[in-house]
Write an enzyme that holds these catalytic residues in place. Sequence first.
Site, mmCIF file in Angstrom:
data_model
loop_
_atom_site.group_PDB
_atom_site.id
_atom_site.type_symbol
_atom_site.label_atom_id
_atom_site.label_comp_id
_atom_site.label_asym_id
_atom_site.label_seq_id
_atom_site.Cartn_x
_atom_site.Cartn_y
_atom_site.Cartn_z
ATOM 1 N N ASP A 34 0.796 -0.936 -0.122
ATOM 2 C CA ASP A 34 0.156 0.216 -0.028
ATOM 3 C C ASP A 34 1.078 1.475 -0.881
ATOM 4 O OD1 ASP A 34 -2.048 -1.299 0.214
ATOM 5 O OD2 ASP A 34 -2.556 -0.842 1.945
ATOM 6 N N LYS A 56 -3.756 3.559 -2.657
ATOM 7 C CA LYS A 56 -5.295 4.307 -2.601
ATOM 8 C C LYS A 56 -4.710 5.291 -1.799
ATOM 9 C CE LYS A 56 -7.614 0.638 -1.391
ATOM 10 N NZ LYS A 56 -8.645 -0.764 -1.043
ATOM 11 N N MET A 169 -7.599 8.947 9.239
ATOM 12 C CA MET A 169 -8.201 9.114 7.541
ATOM 13 C C MET A 169 -9.068 10.650 7.429
ATOM 14 S SD MET A 169 -8.846 5.342 5.452
ATOM 15 C CE MET A 169 -9.677 4.751 7.158
#
Length: 250
Positions: A34, A56, A169
């Site tokens: 990732d 991502k 996030m």
Amino acid sequence: MGKVYIVGAGPGDPELLTVKALKVIQKADVILYDRLINSEILFHAKPGCELVYVGKEDGKHIMEQEKINFLLYEFATKNEIVVRLKGGDPFVFGRGGEEAIFLKEKGIPYEIIPGITSAISVPMYAGVPVTHRGVASSFAVVTGHGSKGQFPDINWQSLAGIDTVIFLMGVSNRQKIAQNLIDAGRDPETPVIFIEKGTTKEQKEIESTLGEVARGEVKVHPPAIFLVGEVVNLRDKIHWYEEALGGVRI
């Protein structure tokens, strides 16, 4: 038929990688990794190991989850050991559960290796315990964005009584998050802290209040942890990492 290992890489400091994770990384034929993986971890891969970036980020999906699932299946049919390397812990907003279910349905053997989650370790590196006797006896870890980058559907009233709330996030939605917490009953003067690039030498801490965040007065750059609670005030006594490695405090 090979085996897939869904592995947590930890929060950023490569030395926080678990021994079990390190061993399987060293044996891997393929590693799908990732965006937030520390590149130093990949140096442990054996010569000839295929490294596949599947990172991502909000609004910029390099690869959709369905494609990642398909790659896991495809590589497992051709290789002995496939590692799916994720930041933090794979089951804490890492979609590791979705991948495990997919592999199970396809008949692919898999194993899950936990990682140190940033939700607890990053505040720790900033001198902020998520619980502390007499200050906080409960904590919650909450996503800062919903599916496809939308604002998350959260029971804000349920968070009003949680002593420490950690948002992962949540940088881009920080104003909405703060305002929703205030609307749910949290005091606008409740201390908050943002910790950018936690557990790395570039770690930066920004202290503020819920009210200031809700008014858009706090500038933060991802990746960062957003923590709300009175435990932030303990930093003055426990900011060990700042003293040891020169973290920046604002």
